[in-house]
Design an enzyme around this catalytic site. Structure first.
Site, PDB file in Angstrom:
ATOM      1  N   CYS A   2       0.830  -1.190   0.000  1.00  0.00           N
ATOM      2  CA  CYS A   2       0.000   0.000   0.000  1.00  0.00           C
ATOM      3  C   CYS A   2       0.873   1.252   0.000  1.00  0.00           C
ATOM      4  O   CYS A   2       2.086   1.191   0.110  1.00  0.00           O
ATOM      5  CB  CYS A   2      -0.910   0.004   1.221  1.00  0.00           C
ATOM      6  SG  CYS A   2      -1.818  -1.544   1.456  1.00  0.00           S
ATOM      7  N   ARG A  27       0.990   1.679  -5.876  1.00  0.00           N
ATOM      8  CA  ARG A  27       1.216   0.732  -4.786  1.00  0.00           C
ATOM      9  C   ARG A  27      -0.081   0.106  -4.283  1.00  0.00           C
ATOM     10  O   ARG A  27      -0.043  -0.836  -3.477  1.00  0.00           O
ATOM     11  CB  ARG A  27       1.933   1.429  -3.629  1.00  0.00           C
ATOM     12  CG  ARG A  27       3.326   1.898  -3.955  1.00  0.00           C
ATOM     13  CD  ARG A  27       3.927   2.638  -2.775  1.00  0.00           C
ATOM     14  NE  ARG A  27       4.159   1.742  -1.652  1.00  0.00           N
ATOM     15  CZ  ARG A  27       5.327   1.178  -1.363  1.00  0.00           C
ATOM     16  NH1 ARG A  27       6.362   1.402  -2.141  1.00  0.00           N
ATOM     17  NH2 ARG A  27       5.462   0.387  -0.327  1.00  0.00           N
ATOM     18  N   TRP A  76      -4.018  -1.668  -1.046  1.00  0.00           N
ATOM     19  CA  TRP A  76      -4.029  -2.903  -1.831  1.00  0.00           C
ATOM     20  C   TRP A  76      -4.374  -4.003  -0.836  1.00  0.00           C
ATOM     21  O   TRP A  76      -3.586  -4.306   0.050  1.00  0.00           O
ATOM     22  CB  TRP A  76      -2.669  -3.133  -2.465  1.00  0.00           C
ATOM     23  CG  TRP A  76      -2.618  -4.243  -3.471  1.00  0.00           C
ATOM     24  CD1 TRP A  76      -2.902  -4.159  -4.806  1.00  0.00           C
ATOM     25  CD2 TRP A  76      -2.233  -5.612  -3.241  1.00  0.00           C
ATOM     26  NE1 TRP A  76      -2.721  -5.376  -5.409  1.00  0.00           N
ATOM     27  CE2 TRP A  76      -2.314  -6.284  -4.478  1.00  0.00           C
ATOM     28  CE3 TRP A  76      -1.838  -6.325  -2.115  1.00  0.00           C
ATOM     29  CZ2 TRP A  76      -2.007  -7.635  -4.617  1.00  0.00           C
ATOM     30  CZ3 TRP A  76      -1.536  -7.677  -2.247  1.00  0.00           C
ATOM     31  CH2 TRP A  76      -1.619  -8.317  -3.488  1.00  0.00           C
ATOM     32  N   ASN A 102       1.050  -0.245   6.309  1.00  0.00           N
ATOM     33  CA  ASN A 102       1.444  -1.138   5.211  1.00  0.00           C
ATOM     34  C   ASN A 102       1.949  -2.430   5.818  1.00  0.00           C
ATOM     35  O   ASN A 102       2.576  -2.411   6.880  1.00  0.00           O
ATOM     36  CB  ASN A 102       2.574  -0.545   4.374  1.00  0.00           C
ATOM     37  CG  ASN A 102       2.127   0.622   3.534  1.00  0.00           C
ATOM     38  OD1 ASN A 102       0.946   0.893   3.409  1.00  0.00           O
ATOM     39  ND2 ASN A 102       3.088   1.314   2.945  1.00  0.00           N
ATOM     40  N   GLY A 103       1.747  -3.539   5.123  1.00  0.00           N
ATOM     41  CA  GLY A 103       2.329  -4.791   5.588  1.00  0.00           C
ATOM     42  C   GLY A 103       1.277  -5.778   6.057  1.00  0.00           C
ATOM     43  O   GLY A 103       0.071  -5.599   5.863  1.00  0.00           O
ATOM     44  N   GLU A 485       9.857 -12.582 -20.189  1.00  0.00           N
ATOM     45  CA  GLU A 485       9.492 -11.211 -19.841  1.00  0.00           C
ATOM     46  C   GLU A 485       8.381 -10.697 -20.758  1.00  0.00           C
ATOM     47  O   GLU A 485       7.450 -10.028 -20.303  1.00  0.00           O
ATOM     48  CB  GLU A 485      10.718 -10.300 -19.920  1.00  0.00           C
ATOM     49  CG  GLU A 485      10.451  -8.836 -19.611  1.00  0.00           C
ATOM     50  CD  GLU A 485       9.918  -8.582 -18.215  1.00  0.00           C
ATOM     51  OE1 GLU A 485       9.476  -7.435 -17.962  1.00  0.00           O
ATOM     52  OE2 GLU A 485       9.917  -9.496 -17.366  1.00  0.00           O
ATOM     53  N   LYS A 489       4.664  -9.392 -19.510  1.00  0.00           N
ATOM     54  CA  LYS A 489       4.086  -8.091 -19.870  1.00  0.00           C
ATOM     55  C   LYS A 489       2.683  -8.271 -20.469  1.00  0.00           C
ATOM     56  O   LYS A 489       1.779  -7.502 -20.177  1.00  0.00           O
ATOM     57  CB  LYS A 489       4.988  -7.364 -20.882  1.00  0.00           C
ATOM     58  CG  LYS A 489       6.250  -6.805 -20.290  1.00  0.00           C
ATOM     59  CD  LYS A 489       5.945  -5.645 -19.352  1.00  0.00           C
ATOM     60  CE  LYS A 489       7.029  -5.486 -18.304  1.00  0.00           C
ATOM     61  NZ  LYS A 489       7.019  -6.498 -17.263  1.00  0.00           N
ATOM     62  N   GLU A 492       0.164  -9.488 -17.529  1.00  0.00           N
ATOM     63  CA  GLU A 492      -0.092  -8.649 -16.365  1.00  0.00           C
ATOM     64  C   GLU A 492      -0.861  -7.380 -16.687  1.00  0.00           C
ATOM     65  O   GLU A 492      -1.530  -6.834 -15.810  1.00  0.00           O
ATOM     66  CB  GLU A 492       1.211  -8.313 -15.626  1.00  0.00           C
ATOM     67  CG  GLU A 492       2.174  -7.407 -16.350  1.00  0.00           C
ATOM     68  CD  GLU A 492       3.462  -7.176 -15.555  1.00  0.00           C
ATOM     69  OE1 GLU A 492       3.457  -7.333 -14.322  1.00  0.00           O
ATOM     70  OE2 GLU A 492       4.475  -6.834 -16.180  1.00  0.00           O
ATOM     71  N   HIS A 508       7.185 -31.600 -25.697  1.00  0.00           N
ATOM     72  CA  HIS A 508       7.055 -32.312 -24.423  1.00  0.00           C
ATOM     73  C   HIS A 508       5.780 -31.916 -23.687  1.00  0.00           C
ATOM     74  O   HIS A 508       5.708 -32.038 -22.460  1.00  0.00           O
ATOM     75  CB  HIS A 508       8.285 -32.058 -23.553  1.00  0.00           C
ATOM     76  CG  HIS A 508       9.551 -32.592 -24.151  1.00  0.00           C
ATOM     77  ND1 HIS A 508       9.947 -33.906 -24.012  1.00  0.00           N
ATOM     78  CD2 HIS A 508      10.493 -31.989 -24.920  1.00  0.00           C
ATOM     79  CE1 HIS A 508      11.085 -34.088 -24.654  1.00  0.00           C
ATOM     80  NE2 HIS A 508      11.442 -32.939 -25.211  1.00  0.00           N
ATOM     81  N   LYS A 607       2.964  -2.220  -7.216  1.00  0.00           N
ATOM     82  CA  LYS A 607       4.321  -2.030  -7.714  1.00  0.00           C
ATOM     83  C   LYS A 607       5.366  -2.727  -6.853  1.00  0.00           C
ATOM     84  O   LYS A 607       6.215  -3.443  -7.346  1.00  0.00           O
ATOM     85  CB  LYS A 607       4.624  -0.528  -7.790  1.00  0.00           C
ATOM     86  CG  LYS A 607       6.018  -0.201  -8.326  1.00  0.00           C
ATOM     87  CD  LYS A 607       6.150  -0.574  -9.787  1.00  0.00           C
ATOM     88  CE  LYS A 607       7.497  -0.212 -10.360  1.00  0.00           C
ATOM     89  NZ  LYS A 607       7.661  -0.753 -11.718  1.00  0.00           N
TER      90      LYS A 607
END
Length: 612
Positions: A2, A27, A76, A102-103, A485, A489, A492, A508, A607
């Site tokens: 957050c 965030r 968040w 936060n946390g 990567e 992108k 997400e 396979h 983030k």
């Protein structure tokens, strides 16, 4: 996860809090709130569900909330669904204590039961409300003031947290404390600011204090006092942030992500130049000597998300340039693995924020085992930067979009430079060869600019993919690492199910997923693997896949196979990832735009991941 902002001074706090929260919305953005105290010691708390715009409407952009001291939060969700009730700030029943957090408090249920027995009631589903009422409990039980009550609560709380707290009996003051979660404090012109990340206060000051782990700070107008967990006053150094305020603004671009994609030539150039002196690599500022490099027998690269993909690419480069074996580990797995680390090894921790919880825990575990550590981070003074034995700072500047682009690119460059210096220091590469590769490395920024000039073609192709349900990326070696990567992108920010596979693994299992029209993006920049990857592309095309080829100029035969081809300039194959990732960043961006999504704030993501 957050975002936290606090202010005390002579200006109206609400507008400053809202401005700071807007810089931290990456965030967390499922709810937001502020608490502001006026000159008569009356506090107004306003919360809103959804993005920060909703809170701005409720407060008339802050004008409806008067007062010169306040705290704010953009959330968040971890404990408790997104709702006005669960939004921060939270307060004790009599509003004696008001706080944002936060946390994650791991033992919140145990603490909640204790507080219920002591007569407290709870209105939300959050662990934060437990912290607020625990502080209130100690404040009233012992009567020794804010620092003592916060310290006692910190000793009881298990988990990670950053707290900003206001007390009714101490108007004009804000108290902050942290364990693991980051927090910075800035002072300018007789006013004091606190935030969970630099962009929130960059507009007001570039001189900041970093509050340490298990420390408490008292913020007053233009002053700050620090305490350790034993309530003893301690001194902290002032740090200057080199970023300028404009770096945290959109600068005319529609989204931060697009702006940050376009900033890559500059930040890559800056990161290279940061360790070049008199035309040669100089790691004296990093602190890693040639003698130490000569002794390294094993390298572990530990990271999460995109930084992990950097590690995958850098692994190929280091092992090609040197005889050092390299292992790339997910930080979230590394910390729980029961493995013996090789003596005389080096653990490289890669993290944009320098606060990634799992990466920080991996760093500490490596240090406990006596293993040398190197942090590749973007934020000066961050926890990983402070705790690692050596630090390579990437010069990406503030990265606001949740989906990383420029930080990823600067981390790749840092990895190349480390590989080159390891090779030279160990006598496994001549100075002449290193100079030749360095010369090529200096061309990368201009070549990125050339790719960006052709972005309209990628934008056109992205509109064709907007309706896709699935997509696959394939490649070999470094191309596979870059495909990982590119796939991230895509998924997400556009919410298309996307996977990346080493091309040789298709038979396979994954090839069973290929059906008519499904997009497959083949990355083909490694010339010695080119033909094999082409063969794999033929296999999926014969099963109906729609192909995009990403290759270097000169490989025009790809056009005979692929439905759409993107070319990147020629470069040394070891550095090709720095170029091939650019079209994939643009592809993900433009698909998201075509689908009408908020590119900078993808759902369910934040983030900086400062909790497990």
């Amino acid at each position: 996860m957050c975002g936290i902002v606090g202010f005390t001074g002579s200006s109206q706090a609400a507008a400053i809090l809202l401005d700071g929260l807007s810089k931290l919305e990456y965030r967390g953005y499922d709810s937001a709130g502020i608490a502001v105290r006026d000159g008569e010691n009356k506090t107004k708390i306003v919360k809103a569900v959804g993005k920060l715009e909703e809170l701005k409407k409720k407060t008339n952009n802050g004008e409806a909330v008067k007062g010169e001291c306040g705290i704010g939060h953009t959330r968040w969700a971890t404990h408790g669904e997104p709702s006005a009730l669960n939004a921060h700030p939270h307060c004790s029943d009599d509003e004696n204590v008001i706080a944002v957090h936060n946390g994650i408090i791991e033992n919140y249920q145990e603490l909640k039961e204790k507080l219920l027995k002591s007569g407290y009631s709870f209105n939300s589903q959050t662990d934060t409300e437990v912290a607020v009422k625990l502080i209130d409990y100690y404040f009233k039980k012992y009567g020794l003031g804010p620092v003592d009550s916060i310290a006692r609560a910190m000793i009881r709380i298990r988990g990670s947290y950053a707290l900003c707290v206001m007390f009714k009996d101490f108007p004009g003051e804000i108290y902050t404390a942290r364990k693991e979660s980051p927090m910075i404090i800035g002072i300018a012109n007789g006013e004091t600011y606190v935030a969970s990340d630099v962009p929130a206060i960059l507009k007001y000051t570039r001189n900041v204090y970093y509050i340490g782990n298990m420390e408490i700070a008292k913020l007053e107008k233009g002053a700050v006092t620090f305490y350790n967990i034993d309530r003893e006053e301690i001194e902290k150094p002032l740090t200057e942030i080199k970023w300028d305020a404009e770096a945290a603004e959109k600068g005319g671009y529609e989204h931060f992500m697009l702006k940050e994609i376009h900033e890559q030539p500059k930040v890559v150039r800056d990161t290279i130049n940061s360790v070049i002196k008199d035309g040669r690599i100089d790691f004296s500022d990093i602190g890693l000597t040639d003698e130490e490099m000569q002794k390294i027998s094993q390298i572990y690269i530990v990271a999460c998300g995109s930084a992990y993909h950097v590690g995958m690419a850098v692994q190929y480069v280091i092992e090609d340039f040197t005889s050092i074996p390299v292992r790339v580990e997910l930080a979230s797995e590394f910390r729980y693995r029961k493995m013996t680390l090789v003596k005389d090894s080096l653990v490289i921790i890669i993290s944009q924020s320098g606060e990634t919880a799992d990466s920080l825990a991996a760093l500490r575990e490596a240090k406990e085992k006596g293993i040398k550590t190197l942090g590749i981070v973007n934020v000066v003074g961050s926890s990983i930067a402070r705790e690692a034995d050596n630090v390579f700072y990437t010069l990406a500047g503030p990265e606001i979009s949740v989906a990383t682009t420029k930080a990823y690119s600067t981390q790749l460059i840092a990895g190349y430079l480390l590989a080159l210096q390891f090779a030279v220091s160990r006598g496994e590469m001549t100075e002449e060869k290193c100079d030749e590769l360095l010369k090529e490395l200096f061309t990368i920024p201009d070549k990125i600019e050339k790719i960006l000039e052709d972005k309209e073609r990628i934008q056109w192709y992205a509109t064709k993919l907007a309706g896709a349900k699935d997509a696959f990326f394939i490649g070999r070696g470094i191309d596979y690492a870059i495909g990982l990567e590119g796939s991230l992108k895509m998924k997400e920010i556009s919410y298309i199910h996307s996977e990346a596979y080493a091309a040789g693994e298709l038979k396979h299992g994954p090839i069973s997923l290929i059906e008519s029209g499904i997009p497959v993006i083949g990355v083909l920049t490694q010339q010695d693997l080119f033909e094999k990857t082409v063969s794999n592309m033929v296999e999926v095309k014969s099963r109906g896949a729609s192909l995009m080829g990403l290759t270097t100029y000169g490989n025009y035969s790809v056009e005979d196979l692929a439905d759409f081809t993107v070319y990147i300039p020629q470069t040394d194959p070891h550095f090709a990832g720095s170029l091939s990732v650019i079209p994939l960043q643009l592809l993900g961006y433009y698909v998201s735009v075509a689908k009408g999504f908020d590119v900078d704030k993808p759902r369910n993501l934040a983030k900086s991941v400062t909790v497990e």
